[in-house]
Motif scaffolding. Structure first.
Motif, PDB file in Angstrom:
ATOM      1  N   ALA A 332     -55.401  -8.599   2.141  1.00 46.17           N
ATOM      2  CA  ALA A 332     -56.749  -8.693   1.495  1.00 46.17           C
ATOM      3  C   ALA A 332     -56.619  -9.669   0.379  1.00 46.17           C
ATOM      4  O   ALA A 332     -57.762 -10.152  -0.199  1.00 46.17           O
ATOM      5  CB  ALA A 332     -57.389  -7.565   1.318  1.00 46.17           C
ATOM      6  N   ALA A 333     -55.460  -9.798  -0.353  1.00 42.70           N
ATOM      7  CA  ALA A 333     -55.335 -10.683  -1.624  1.00 42.70           C
ATOM      8  C   ALA A 333     -55.747 -12.067  -1.266  1.00 42.70           C
ATOM      9  O   ALA A 333     -55.599 -12.575  -0.257  1.00 42.70           O
ATOM     10  CB  ALA A 333     -53.953 -10.669  -2.144  1.00 42.70           C
ATOM     11  N   GLU A 334     -56.310 -12.646  -2.228  1.00 48.27           N
ATOM     12  CA  GLU A 334     -56.861 -13.932  -2.424  1.00 48.27           C
ATOM     13  C   GLU A 334     -55.831 -14.898  -2.059  1.00 48.27           C
ATOM     14  O   GLU A 334     -55.904 -16.083  -1.208  1.00 48.27           O
ATOM     15  CB  GLU A 334     -57.488 -14.418  -3.591  1.00 48.27           C
ATOM     16  N   GLY A 335     -54.321 -14.718  -2.685  1.00 46.67           N
ATOM     17  CA  GLY A 335     -53.403 -15.687  -2.184  1.00 46.67           C
ATOM     18  C   GLY A 335     -52.788 -15.677  -1.026  1.00 46.67           C
ATOM     19  O   GLY A 335     -52.072 -16.451  -0.640  1.00 46.67           O
ATOM     20  N   PHE A 336     -53.028 -14.843  -0.049  1.00 44.79           N
ATOM     21  CA  PHE A 336     -52.500 -14.537   1.040  1.00 44.79           C
ATOM     22  C   PHE A 336     -52.607 -15.832   2.082  1.00 44.79           C
ATOM     23  O   PHE A 336     -51.784 -16.512   2.511  1.00 44.79           O
ATOM     24  CB  PHE A 336     -52.924 -13.326   1.878  1.00 44.79           C
ATOM     25  N   THR A 337     -54.116 -16.396   1.912  1.00 40.16           N
ATOM     26  CA  THR A 337     -54.221 -17.656   2.809  1.00 40.16           C
ATOM     27  C   THR A 337     -53.630 -18.748   2.244  1.00 40.16           C
ATOM     28  O   THR A 337     -53.848 -19.982   3.012  1.00 40.16           O
ATOM     29  CB  THR A 337     -55.902 -17.758   3.079  1.00 40.16           C
ATOM     30  N   VAL A 365     -56.132 -15.092  11.645  1.00 36.87           N
ATOM     31  CA  VAL A 365     -57.198 -16.066  11.519  1.00 36.87           C
ATOM     32  C   VAL A 365     -57.978 -16.578  10.368  1.00 36.87           C
ATOM     33  O   VAL A 365     -58.150 -17.886  10.269  1.00 36.87           O
ATOM     34  CB  VAL A 365     -58.423 -15.355  12.512  1.00 36.87           C
ATOM     35  N   ARG A 366     -57.812 -15.618   9.387  1.00 33.47           N
ATOM     36  CA  ARG A 366     -58.256 -16.062   8.045  1.00 33.47           C
ATOM     37  C   ARG A 366     -57.481 -17.223   7.571  1.00 33.47           C
ATOM     38  O   ARG A 366     -57.668 -18.177   7.001  1.00 33.47           O
ATOM     39  CB  ARG A 366     -58.423 -14.819   7.049  1.00 33.47           C
ATOM     40  N   TRP A 367     -56.035 -17.031   7.595  1.00 30.70           N
ATOM     41  CA  TRP A 367     -55.055 -17.973   7.340  1.00 30.70           C
ATOM     42  C   TRP A 367     -55.250 -19.145   7.841  1.00 30.70           C
ATOM     43  O   TRP A 367     -55.141 -20.421   7.456  1.00 30.70           O
ATOM     44  CB  TRP A 367     -53.721 -17.725   7.451  1.00 30.70           C
TER      45      TRP A 367
END
Length: 614
Positions: A332-337, A365-367
């Motif tokens: 869920a962290a912002e930096g994951f993508t 899918v977000r990434w």
């Protein structure tokens, strides 16, 4: 340069006046009086190298009569000393020529005014010889000279004004104030004193010119040593470093000059890069230690990317452990993508992620959406599948329930409902194959991994409750069951089951763990396994670990479809497992499970093995 006797007398008058005015102003300032006058200068006695001694006086500029500075030279004298010391050229210190003592006529008002005019003229002539100085203006020299001679302030002042110059040279004898080698080298950090090379660090408008000393850098870094002393050493006194951040380069120099570590959250990664570039492993270690102390779930993916980039395996391992323990928060962290594809693949390959597979799909899918934007592609399902590449095959769709696969899920992790079967990312053939896997027996093989992820760490354990294996145990659609309890909290991840007596065979099986008192199914998996005809046990795993609490009754169930199998005999009511690492003992107690049972009991039957973590 030669001065007339009148000019010399006038300059002496000015120096004496400035000295007395400085002492007076200090007392007034202490009493809170400003009087609208800029603070006067305090002078330091020049030393044998022409550098002024340390002075704490405040430097200011006072305009001449017409509001402009009249020169860039200066005539610093001695503050608190009766005699100026000679400079290196044998002349008067700081540009004040030594002449004969003033005669009695020098004290008259007329001679004082004349002397002030000459002093102004001398200051203008001296400006061409002054070097490494900054011009600061003082009160009108003729007025000051007249005041020093006792002339009323109403007397007409000379038309010229004198400018006093202050050295920007290194403080004389600074070495004596530093008691250790470390202090002396620390003083030289980012200091023009004795510097013999400059670095133009950064690029564009952010370039900084940083002074340094070749010897210090070569002592602290093999890269700098090769740069300055190697076979292809540079002779340039200015070296451009466009790929280095100024703050990171200053942190590197600070460490090389003083062993002091100056890193923070904003600079640690660029400092780590700089330390690696210039081969300073001690600073690298400090950066890595800082990152370890500040590792959290919300920055684990970002730090993992950097650890892989900078080849820091220990830091990468810690990041992966943090992701295992807090998978949902890390995703869920912002930096994951923002991670690269290789890092995403490295995480999805792990068997120890503690999150439902449908959430992993949503995160992937977000990434993919972010990656299509980075590649300036339209976020279509086809492009998302394209940018995911190998990562898509690492999503373990068979571990989802049919409800998760067909209807999606509602979670704060996603901005909208994500339905794997309707996402368009999977092909029609893949969707049909997975639906068949969820609904029919025997299950067709699918292209995706069906091995369960276990978010537990430590060594896998198992116990066997039979002492001997016999032949022919038949199946008619009824479950084999056995009740059990344990003396401490464990997590059951699967069972070991007996296979066919007729050679290699495939079985369909449904395994369950039921809370006996409430008849609640705590975990199950409808799957299959292949056996080779031997009397060995074959592993059948749950999709997720099942928590087993101490001194609570549970029922283990296995419903097999297939030919006759081996079975166990000489069963034990109590079986104890002792951990070789810690010596912890886990005691299982078995008893018969009444009801619809295929015949398994404590003494004989199926379900010979329990696989668990403590």
């Amino acid at each position: 340069m030669v001065f007339t006797q009148s000019e010399i007398r006038a300059m002496r008058c000015c120096v004496c006046l400035f000295h007395s005015t400085f002492l007076c102003t200090q007392s007034k300032m202490a009493a809170g009086e400003g009087g609208g006058r800029a603070p006067c200068l305090g002078f330091s006695t020049p030393g044998p190298l022409g550098n002024v001694q340390p002075s704490n006086s405040a430097h200011s500029s006072a305009a001449s009569n017409d509001g402009s500075a009249d020169g860039t030279g200066g005539a610093p004298g001695a503050a608190g000393h009766s005699n100026p010391q000679p400079g290196p050229d044998g002349g008067a210190g700081a540009g004040v020529a030594v002449g004969t003592q003033p005669s009695a006529q020098n004290s008259s008002p007329q001679s004082a005014a004349e002397g002030a005019t000459n002093a102004a003229r001398a200051a203008g002539r001296m400006s061409t010889a002054a070097t490494n100085m900054t011009a600061t203006t003082t009160p009108n020299a003729s007025t000051a000279a007249a005041a020093a001679a006792g002339t009323p302030s109403s007397l007409p002042s000379a038309p010229a004004s004198a400018a006093v110059l202050v050295y920007r040279e290194p403080v004389y004898n600074w070495q004596a104030t530093k008691s250790t080698v470390k202090e002396r080298f620390a003083f030289l950090f980012n200091n023009e004193v004795l510097s013999d090379v400059h670095f133009l660090v950064g690029k564009g408008m952010g370039v900084q010119r940083i002074p340094a000393h070749r010897f210090v850098l070569a002592v602290g870094s093999a890269v700098f040593d090769a740069m300055f002393n190697g076979g292809m050493a540079t002779t340039s006194t200015e070296i451009e470093l466009p790929d280095v951040e100024p703050a990171a380069f200053l942190a590197l120099l600070k460490f090389l000059y003083s062993d002091e570590v100056q890193i923070g959250p904003e600079t640690v990664m660029t400092t780590l890069y700089t330390a690696k570039k210039y081969a300073v492993p001690a600073l690298e270690a400090h950066c890595v230690e800082f990152l370890k102390k500040n590792l959290r779930a919300d920055n684990a993916f970002m730090l993992l990317t950097q650890a892989r980039l900078f080849d820091e395996p220990q830091l990468a391992s810690l990041c992966l452990e943090s992701i295992d323990k807090n998978t949902a928060d890390a995703l869920a962290a912002e930096g994951f993508t923002d991670v690269d594809l290789d890092t995403l693949v490295a995480v999805l390959e792990r068997d120890t992620l503690g999150v439902r597979e449908v959430r992993l799909f949503g995160a992937a899918v977000r990434w993919a959406e972010a990656e299509t934007q980075r590649q300036q592609l339209q976020p279509t399902p086809e492009n998302k599948r394209r940018v995911l590449g190998k990562a898509l095959s690492l999503i373990r769709f068979p571990l989802m329930t049919i409800e998760e696969f067909a209807a999606g899920m509602s979670s704060s992790l996603q901005r909208c409902l994500l339905i794997p079967a309707q996402s368009g990312i999977l092909t029609d053939r893949e969707v049909v194959s997975l639906f068949l896997h969820f609904t029919v027996n025997p299950k067709p093989r699918v292209e995706f991994i069906d091995r369960p992820r276990c978010c537990l760490r430590g060594k896998e354990c198992s116990i066997t409750r039979f002492g001997q294996v016999e032949s022919r145990w038949g199946y008619s659609g009824t479950s084999d069951r056995i009740r059990f309890s344990v003396n401490q909290r464990i997590f059951v991840v699967g069972f070991g089951l007996y296979g066919s007596i007729h050679g290699p065979t495939d079985y369909q099986v449904n395994i369950q763990i039921i809370h006996t008192d409430s008849n609640t199914v705590l975990g199950q998996n409808d799957t299959g396994f292949s056996c080779d005809g031997s009397a060995n046990t074959f592993r059948v795993m749950f999709k997720e670990p099942v928590e087993i609490l101490p001194n609570v009754n549970y029922t283990a169930c296995a419903t097999l479809k297939g030919p006759d199998s081996h079975y166990g005999t000489k069963g034990m009511r109590k079986v104890t497992h002792e951990s070789p690492a810690t010596g912890t003992k886990t005691c299982f107690t078995f008893c018969y499970a009444a009801g619809n049972n295929n015949g398994t009991s404590v003494e004989d039957g199926q379900l010979p093995e329990v696989i668990f973590y403590t």
